[in-house]
Scaffold this motif. Structure first.
Motif, PDB file in Angstrom:
ATOM      1  N   ASP A 163       0.846  -1.203   0.000  1.00 19.38           N
ATOM      2  CA  ASP A 163       0.000   0.000   0.000  1.00 19.38           C
ATOM      3  C   ASP A 163       0.878   1.248   0.000  1.00 19.38           C
ATOM      4  O   ASP A 163       1.672   1.449   0.935  1.00 19.38           O
ATOM      5  CB  ASP A 163      -0.910   0.006   1.235  1.00 19.38           C
ATOM      6  CG  ASP A 163      -1.748   1.271   1.300  1.00 19.38           C
ATOM      7  OD1 ASP A 163      -2.577   1.480   0.402  1.00 19.38           O
ATOM      8  OD2 ASP A 163      -1.550   2.054   2.258  1.00 19.38           O
ATOM      9  N   PRO A 164       0.758   2.112  -1.010  1.00 18.86           N
ATOM     10  CA  PRO A 164       1.639   3.281  -1.099  1.00 18.86           C
ATOM     11  C   PRO A 164       1.550   4.221   0.099  1.00 18.86           C
ATOM     12  O   PRO A 164       2.573   4.736   0.551  1.00 18.86           O
ATOM     13  CB  PRO A 164       1.168   3.981  -2.385  1.00 18.86           C
ATOM     14  CG  PRO A 164       0.554   2.885  -3.205  1.00 18.86           C
ATOM     15  CD  PRO A 164      -0.097   1.971  -2.217  1.00 18.86           C
ATOM     16  N   ALA A 165       0.359   4.429   0.626  1.00 18.93           N
ATOM     17  CA  ALA A 165       0.204   5.353   1.757  1.00 18.93           C
ATOM     18  C   ALA A 165       0.903   4.815   3.000  1.00 18.93           C
ATOM     19  O   ALA A 165       1.609   5.544   3.713  1.00 18.93           O
ATOM     20  CB  ALA A 165      -1.277   5.596   2.035  1.00 18.93           C
ATOM     21  N   THR A 166       0.717   3.527   3.259  1.00 16.19           N
ATOM     22  CA  THR A 166       1.386   2.912   4.402  1.00 16.19           C
ATOM     23  C   THR A 166       2.895   2.936   4.217  1.00 16.19           C
ATOM     24  O   THR A 166       3.651   3.232   5.148  1.00 16.19           O
ATOM     25  CB  THR A 166       0.907   1.467   4.590  1.00 16.19           C
ATOM     26  OG1 THR A 166      -0.507   1.449   4.749  1.00 16.19           O
ATOM     27  CG2 THR A 166       1.566   0.825   5.804  1.00 16.19           C
ATOM     28  N   ALA A 167       3.344   2.632   3.009  1.00 15.18           N
ATOM     29  CA  ALA A 167       4.780   2.637   2.716  1.00 15.18           C
ATOM     30  C   ALA A 167       5.376   4.018   2.920  1.00 15.18           C
ATOM     31  O   ALA A 167       6.502   4.151   3.421  1.00 15.18           O
ATOM     32  CB  ALA A 167       5.024   2.164   1.285  1.00 15.18           C
ATOM     33  N   ARG A 168       4.649   5.048   2.553  1.00 16.21           N
ATOM     34  CA  ARG A 168       5.142   6.413   2.735  1.00 16.21           C
ATOM     35  C   ARG A 168       5.384   6.703   4.215  1.00 16.21           C
ATOM     36  O   ARG A 168       6.418   7.258   4.600  1.00 16.21           O
ATOM     37  CB  ARG A 168       4.144   7.418   2.155  1.00 16.21           C
ATOM     38  CG  ARG A 168       4.629   8.876   2.258  1.00 16.21           C
ATOM     39  CD  ARG A 168       3.586   9.846   1.747  1.00 16.21           C
ATOM     40  NE  ARG A 168       2.361   9.804   2.539  1.00 16.21           N
ATOM     41  CZ  ARG A 168       1.185   9.397   2.082  1.00 16.21           C
ATOM     42  NH1 ARG A 168       1.057   8.990   0.830  1.00 16.21           N
ATOM     43  NH2 ARG A 168       0.120   9.390   2.873  1.00 16.21           N
ATOM     44  N   ASP A 169       4.433   6.309   5.075  1.00 18.71           N
ATOM     45  CA  ASP A 169       4.593   6.533   6.510  1.00 18.71           C
ATOM     46  C   ASP A 169       5.765   5.733   7.067  1.00 18.71           C
ATOM     47  O   ASP A 169       6.535   6.229   7.905  1.00 18.71           O
ATOM     48  CB  ASP A 169       3.305   6.146   7.242  1.00 18.71           C
ATOM     49  CG  ASP A 169       2.126   7.058   6.908  1.00 18.71           C
ATOM     50  OD1 ASP A 169       2.378   8.179   6.414  1.00 18.71           O
ATOM     51  OD2 ASP A 169       0.977   6.641   7.135  1.00 18.71           O
ATOM     52  N   GLN A 170       5.910   4.496   6.606  1.00 17.31           N
ATOM     53  CA  GLN A 170       7.009   3.659   7.074  1.00 17.31           C
ATOM     54  C   GLN A 170       8.353   4.238   6.648  1.00 17.31           C
ATOM     55  O   GLN A 170       9.324   4.246   7.422  1.00 17.31           O
ATOM     56  CB  GLN A 170       6.849   2.237   6.520  1.00 17.31           C
ATOM     57  CG  GLN A 170       5.659   1.479   7.090  1.00 17.31           C
ATOM     58  CD  GLN A 170       5.400   0.179   6.329  1.00 17.31           C
ATOM     59  OE1 GLN A 170       5.661   0.086   5.130  1.00 17.31           O
ATOM     60  NE2 GLN A 170       4.884  -0.823   7.035  1.00 17.31           N
ATOM     61  N   ALA A 171       8.427   4.718   5.422  1.00 16.94           N
ATOM     62  CA  ALA A 171       9.671   5.295   4.922  1.00 16.94           C
ATOM     63  C   ALA A 171      10.046   6.560   5.679  1.00 16.94           C
ATOM     64  O   ALA A 171      11.225   6.793   5.981  1.00 16.94           O
ATOM     65  CB  ALA A 171       9.542   5.596   3.430  1.00 16.94           C
TER      66      ALA A 171
END
Length: 596
Positions: free
Chosen positions: A309-317
Motif C-alpha cells: 500500500d503506497p500510503a502505508t509505505a510512505r509513513d514507514q519510509a
C-alpha cells in the motif's frame, strides 16, 4: 594524514603491450587497469564487459543445495508453515523480505522473525526458534546467519523443526547439525564462487527450488532489486557472480515497482532512475534500511520492503528517515567521545590497536563509529558497549590485517565472536575488557608491519589530462563499463601530473572541509578539469603555494562525473596531492611498464 603512493604491480608486465592492440588501442592507463583485474586477454575482456545472467553458476552445485531445495519445494507443495529467520542488517533484512515474499507468492503461510539487536544479539536465538513453534512452523530458513549456531541447531531439532541455514560467513571446524547448511565457504563445497552475500545464498536457494519444482526461474529474478541492495551494502567482493548480479540489480532498482523502496527513495530525496553505482545504495538506501535495526527494530525495514500500500509505505519510509537522522546525530556524538579515548590510549601506551569502551554508547552505531576511528587513526579498532549483563562490540581493521584471525587469539576472553577479514562482532564479560585490550593489541602486533601502518593509496596507472579529456569521450565511456565497483574491483585510481592549478582553489562545505580547484596540463591551457577533494580542505595552502610559486602539482584521483543544473562534466575525485618535484617515480614506473 600522510599517504604512500604505490603503483600496483602486474604479474606479467608485458601483458599491457600485448593486450592493447587487441582492444583497438585502448588507452594505456585503461588497459593496465584491466590487466590488474585479471583481464589479460581479448576473451577475458569480452567476458568482463559483456558478463550476463547466462554466466551465473548452477545453484545445485552448492553443497547441500539439492537437499535444501527439495525440502523447500516439499513445503510449497504441502502448504507447510515456514518461518523465515533473518539478520538485522541490510543483507539480512533484504534476504528476509525476498524469501518471505517468494513464499507468499507460492501461497505458503510464511512469516518472518528478526532478532532484536539488544535482547537477542546476532544470529540464531532460542526465542526465534520458540516463535517458529508457536506459529506452527515445520521449517525454518535462516538467512545471513547460523553457520556457527551449533546449540541453536540442536535445539531446533529437539523441537521437531527442520532448519536450513543460508550463510556466507566463515564456518568453524564443524558445521551445525541442521537439515541443510548452505555456505559457499564450506571446505567441502565445490561451488565455483565463494563470495556471495547472505541474500545471494538465499537467492540461489530460491533458484534451486524453482529448478527442483520444474518452475520458471524468472520469478526469482524479480528480486534483483533487493539483491542488489544487499550486495552493495554488505561490501562483498565485486567480481564474478556478485558483479553480474549487482549490474542487473542496479538496472532493476532503477525501475522497481516495489512501493516500499520507491517510498524510501522519495523520503531520501533520491531519484531511483539515477541510481547507477553502488555508492548510491551505500550512502542513501543502505543506511536508512540499517537505521531500523540500529535505532529501533529491523522488522520495520522488512515490513517496508513487503508493503504493497503506497500510503502505508510512505509513513514507514518517513519513520526510517527519522530514525536515520537520529542515528547520524548519535554517530557524531559517539565519534567525538571515541576520538578522545583513542588519543588517550595512543598517548598512554604503545597501541598497535585500539579497544574503546563506554557502557553508555549505543550498540546500534558502534560499528559505524569503529570504521570512522580506523579512518582517522589507521589502527585496527574495537568499539565496546554494555548490553544487559554483557559487553558487546564491533571490530574494524585496516588493509592487510585479518581481524577475524586476530580475534581467534583472544577467543578465551570472549563469550563469542564472528565476522570477516575486515569486520567482526563479539561479546564478553565486562571483567574481561582490560584483558581483551592487552590480548588484541598483542595479536595485532604479531600481524602488523611498519608498511601496513602507513596508509597506502594504490594507483592503477599514470594518465595524462589530455587522454581523459579527449573530445570523443572514449576514456570515460570505457571506464564506466568497469563497474559496478566495489571490493576487488574498485574504481581505478590514476596518477596525474605534472599539472597546473588553473583557477584559484577554494574550500567549500561546512567548516570549509572540502576542496575545489581546476587543473590543466603544466604547459598548455587545455583541457581543464575540475577536481573535488572531500575532507581535504587542509590542502588549500599547498595549492595556493603552487599558484604563487608556479610549481606544478601531481595528484592521485578517481575519474568520475558531476551533474550540476542539468549539465554533466568529467570531474576528478581527489585522493591526495603534492607539489611536483620534477621526478615522479609513479609516472616513470607506469611508462616503463607500458613499454614492456
Amino acid at each position: 594524514m600522510t599517504y604512500r603512493w604505490m603503483l600496483r604491480t602486474l604479474d606479467d608486465p608485458g601483458v599491457v603491450a600485448q593486450l592493447q592492440p587487441r582492444l583497438n588501442d585502448l588507452p594505456t592507463a585503461l588497459t593496465r587497469a584491466l590487466a590488474l583485474r585479471d583481464v589479460n586477454s581479448f576473451e577475458a575482456a569480452r567476458d568482463f564487459f559483456r558478463a550476463s545472467r547466462s554466466d551465473l553458476h548452477n545453484p545445485l552445485d552448492m553443497a547441500d543445495m539439492p537437499r535444501a531445495a527439495e525440502r523447500v519445494a516439499a513445503a510449497i507443495a504441502d502448504g507447510e508453515t515456514v518461518l523465515v529467520y533473518g539478520d538485522y542488517d541490510v543483507d539480512g533484512t533484504t534476504a528476509t523480505a525476498m524469501c518471505t515474499h517468494f513464499l507468499h507468492q507460492q501461497d505458503v503461510p510464511a512469516s518472518f522473525f528478526i532478532p532484536d539487536r539488544y535482547e537477542d544479539g546476532y544470529g540464531l536465538c532460542k526465542r526465534g526458534i520458540d516463535a517458529a513453534v508457536e506459529r506452527g512452523a515445520s521449517l525454518i530458513i535462516a538467512l545471513d546467519c547460523g553457520i556457527t549456531a551449533h546449540a541453536e541447531a540442536d535445539y531446533a531439532r529437539e523441537q521437531g523443526l527442520d532448519l536450513i541455514i543460508c550463510d556466507h560467513h566463515t564456518p568453524k571446524d564443524t558445521l551445525p547439525n541442521a537439515y541443510a547448511v548452505l555456505d559457499p565457504k564450506r571446505d567441502d563445497c565445490a561451488y565455483p564462487f565463494t563470495e556471495l552475500s547472505g541474500a545471494g545464498v538465499g537467492f540461489k536457494l530460491l533458484q534451486a527450488t524453482q529448478r527442483v519444482r520444474g518452475a520458471s526461474e524468472d520469478r526469482v529474478f524479480d528480486y534483483l532489486d533487493l539483491l542488489g541492495i544487499s550486495i552493495a551494502s554488505d561490501i562483498v567482493p565485486m567480481y564474478g557472480e556478485n558483479r553480474i548480479l549487482m549490474q542487473e540489480g542496479l538496472a532493476a532498482l532503477q525501475s522497481t515497482e516495489r512501493v516500499g523502496l520507491r517510498a524510501l527513495a522519495k523520503a531520501a530525496d533520491l531519484d531511483l532512475t539515477s541510481v547507477k553505482t553502488t555508492g548510491n545504495i551505500v550512502f542513501t538506501i543502505g543506511p536508512r534500511i540499517n537505521a531500523a535495526g540500529r535505532m529501533a527494530h529491523a522488522r520495520k525495514a522488512v515490513d517496508l520492503m513487503l508493503e504493497s500500500d503506497p500510503a502505508t509505505a510512505r509513513d514507514q519510509a518517513e519513520e526510517l528517515e527519522q530514525l536515520n537522522k537520529e542515528r547520524r546525530s548519535l554517530d557524531e556524538r559517539i565519534r567525538k567521545e571515541a576520538t578522545k579515548q583513542a588519543e588517550r590510549q595512543i598517548t598512554a601506551r604503545t597501541a598497535h590497536a585500539l579497544v574503546l569502551y563506554d557502557p553508555d554508547w549505543h550498540l546500534g552505531v558502534i560499528g559505524i563509529v569503529a570504521s570512522r576511528i580506523v579512518e582517522q587513526f589507521y589502527k585496527p579498532t574495537i568499539m565496546l558497549t554494555r548490553n544487559g549483563d554483557a559487553v558487546k562490540g564491533s571490530a574494524r581493521s585496516i588493509s592487510g590485517v585479518n581481524i577475524y584471525r586476530a580475534l581467534t587469539d583472544c577467543e578465551d576472553v570472549l563469550t563469542q565472536f564472528g565476522g570477516h577479514d575486515y569486520a567482526a562482532g563479539m561479546s564478553l564479560p565486562e571483567a574481561n575488557v582490560s584483558k581483551l585490550r592487552d590480548r588484541f593489541n598483542e595479536a595485532i602486533a604479531e600481524r602488523i608491519t611498519p608498511e601496513l601502518l602507513t596508509p597506502t593509496i594504490k594507483v592503477d596507472a599514470h594518465v595524462d589530462l589530455e587522454t581523459i579529456g579527449t573530445a570523443d569521450g572514449r576514456f570515460w565511456a570505457v571506464l564506466q563499463q568497469f563497474g559496478p565497483f566495489g571490493p576487488s574491483n574498485p574504481r581505478p585510481v590514476f596518477h596525474l601530473g605534472p599539472c597546473r592549478v588553473a583557477k584559484s582553489p577554494r574550500t567549500v562545505g561546512r567548516d570549509d572541509a572540502h576542496l575545489k580547484f581546476t587543473v590543466a596540463p603544466a604547459d598548455t591551457d587545455a583541457p581543464q578539469i575540475d577536481v573535488i577533494g572531500f575532507g581535504q580542505g587542509d590542502k588549500l595552502d599547498l595549492l595556493r603555494e603552487s599558484r604563487r610559486s608556479g610549481t606544478p602539482i601531481e595528484l592521485v584521483a578517481k575519474v568520475d562525473e558531476n551533474t550540476w543544473r542539468g549539465q554533466t562534466s568529467i570531474q576528478l575525485k581527489l585522493r591526495d596531492v603534492r607539489l611536483y618535484d620534477g621526478d615522479s617515480s609513479l609516472r616513470a614506473a607506469s611508462a616503463q611498464a607500458a613499454a614492456q
